[in-house]
Enzyme design. Structure first.
Site, PDB file in Angstrom:
ATOM      1  CG  HIS A   1      -2.296   2.567  10.049  1.00 32.65           C
ATOM      2  ND1 HIS A   1      -3.414   2.153   9.702  1.00 32.65           N
ATOM      3  CD2 HIS A   1      -1.361   2.550   9.111  1.00 32.65           C
ATOM      4  CE1 HIS A   1      -3.535   2.332   8.452  1.00 32.65           C
ATOM      5  NE2 HIS A   1      -2.513   2.344   7.916  1.00 32.65           N
TER       6      HIS A   1
ATOM      7  CG  ASP B   1      -2.190  -1.132   7.058  1.00 35.75           C
ATOM      8  OD1 ASP B   1      -1.743  -0.817   8.082  1.00 35.75           O
ATOM      9  OD2 ASP B   1      -2.487  -0.319   6.187  1.00 35.75           O
TER      10      ASP B   1
ATOM     11  CG  HIS C   1      -4.329  -4.953   4.737  1.00 33.23           C
ATOM     12  ND1 HIS C   1      -5.405  -4.017   5.359  1.00 33.23           N
ATOM     13  CD2 HIS C   1      -3.645  -4.148   3.836  1.00 33.23           C
ATOM     14  CE1 HIS C   1      -5.124  -2.844   4.894  1.00 33.23           C
ATOM     15  NE2 HIS C   1      -4.118  -2.824   3.968  1.00 33.23           N
TER      16      HIS C   1
ATOM     17  CG  HIS D   1      -2.188  -0.299   1.062  1.00 33.21           C
ATOM     18  ND1 HIS D   1      -3.236  -0.630   1.875  1.00 33.21           N
ATOM     19  CD2 HIS D   1      -3.076  -0.095  -0.123  1.00 33.21           C
ATOM     20  CE1 HIS D   1      -4.432  -0.821   1.555  1.00 33.21           C
ATOM     21  NE2 HIS D   1      -4.460  -0.294   0.107  1.00 33.21           N
TER      22      HIS D   1
ATOM     23  CG  ASP E   1      -1.066   3.879   3.609  1.00 30.62           C
ATOM     24  OD1 ASP E   1      -1.011   3.250   2.894  1.00 30.62           O
ATOM     25  OD2 ASP E   1      -1.377   3.665   5.004  1.00 30.62           O
TER      26      ASP E   1
HETATM   27 ZN   LIG Z   1      -2.928  -0.999   3.862  1.00 32.87          ZN
HETATM   28 ZN   LIG Z   2      -2.163   1.565   5.938  1.00 41.29          ZN
END
Ligand SMILES: [Zn+2]
Ligand SMILES: [Zn+2]
Length: 328
Positions: A284, A220, A197, A109, A111
């Site tokens: 997060h 995550d 995830h 991902h 981020d």
């Molecule tokens: Zn993620």
């Molecule tokens: Zn994330």
């Protein structure tokens, strides 16, 4: 992981909350009080506690485990090198830019990876002389290859001009991993934990076992029994989370996504009750209007152990000598 497992963990909360108890003082958190490498043992430095939301006070997801004077990074969200420099300026010398040489990526991902070119190139410019070691899911090698191609002209110009730094420090050794043991040296043994995830085929949490502490970082994930098992009485469990109260006000299309991708405060209470970490660190965080205190309160509804909602540059746990200041 089927949602039923998450529910099972929540149901266990009451039982295990009774035995979880409060964490010893030695595992209290130190808020924004980085300590020099010479004190305390293995520690966690929260370089970035943010999400894709561009919160100016929360850098992108990145955590450092400091063991044996070396920094082992997990994820490289935007701002990672500058947050590391901030921690170094507070005394954690392992996070000086030219000493950042290894990172474990949880998943691809953006981020969690937008800071990867920063981590590849900035330390080299300030004289890191060894290649960056990158561990991550399948696809991480393509990502680093494409980034090197994107910056090829920068690398060529720096090497062919008057700039003194000509080393191989811009290079990357990318290691595509599966779950299980992925890395070991004299300071740490690192195990990758497969986590569910959303629709990612490969997403991982990481378990760091050092000589004095075990630290688990969830990455995550929606509720994962594997993370609870990996912790199983660990010293610090750094876990992602979203506010249950905030979730209830989200549009249903987003609720479907978040329930598939992330972990609510209520679900995390169930996981922590089973896993019994000495300290649970929320990161997060998806607040949706909630505060740090609200998140801790929501978790405490189903879990009685020590919980802290992390901010950037927090360090966990406190060294014993700082947790018990000498009387004058
Ligand atoms: Zn993620
Ligand atoms: Zn994330």
């Amino acid at each position: 992981m089927p949602l039923a497992t998450g529910r099972r963990l929540v149901l266990c909360a009451g039982l295990f909350a009774l035995i979880a108890g409060a964490a010893p003082a030695a595992f209290a958190a130190s808020r924004n009080a980085a300590v020099p490498d010479t004190t305390g043992g293995t520690r966690v430095v929260m370089l970035g506690t943010g999400t894709p939301n561009p919160d100016p006070d929360r850098s992108g997801p990145a955590v450092a485990v400091i063991a044996g004077g070396r920094a082992y990074l997990v994820d490289c969200g935007p701002g990672v090198v500058r947050r590391a420099a901030a921690a170094a300026a507070r005394g954690i010398r392992a996070l000086e830019a030219d000493r950042l040489s290894i990172v474990f990526v949880t998943h691809l991902h953006s981020d969690h990876t937008v800071g990867l070119p920063d981590l590849m190139l900035t330390p080299w410019v300030v004289e890191r002389r060894v290649p960056l070691e990158v561990y991550g899911p399948p696809g991480i090698k393509d990502m680093t290859d494409h980034l090197l191609a994107a910056y090829a002209e920068d690398i060529r110009i720096r090497q062919s001009g008057l700039e003194p730094e000509k080393s191989d420090g811009y290079k990357v050794n990318a290691h595509e991993i599966e779950e299980g043991l992925v890395y070991s040296d004299s300071n740490v043994t690192v195990t990758a934990i497969a986590v569910p995830h959303a629709n990612w085929e490969h997403a991982f949490g990481y378990r760091f076992e050092a000589h004095d502490r075990v630290i688990v970082i969830s990455g995550d994930t929606r509720p994962s029994e594997a993370i609870a098992r990996a912790c199983n009485g660990c010293d610090v469990l750094v876990h992602e989370v979203y506010s249950l109260k905030g979730f209830k006000n989200r549009p249903s299309v987003w609720q479907r996504y978040h329930a598939d991708a992330h972990t609510s405060t209520e679900q995390l209470a169930g996981i922590a009750s089973w896993a019994r970490p000495k300290l649970l660190v929320l990161y997060h965080q998806l607040f949706w209007g909630a505060t740090d205190e609200d998140l801790v309160r929501e978790v405490h509804r189903g879990y009685s152990g020590a919980v802290v909602s992390a901010r950037d540059l927090d360090v966990y746990p406190l060294p014993v000598e700082s947790a018990h200041p000498k009387k004058r």
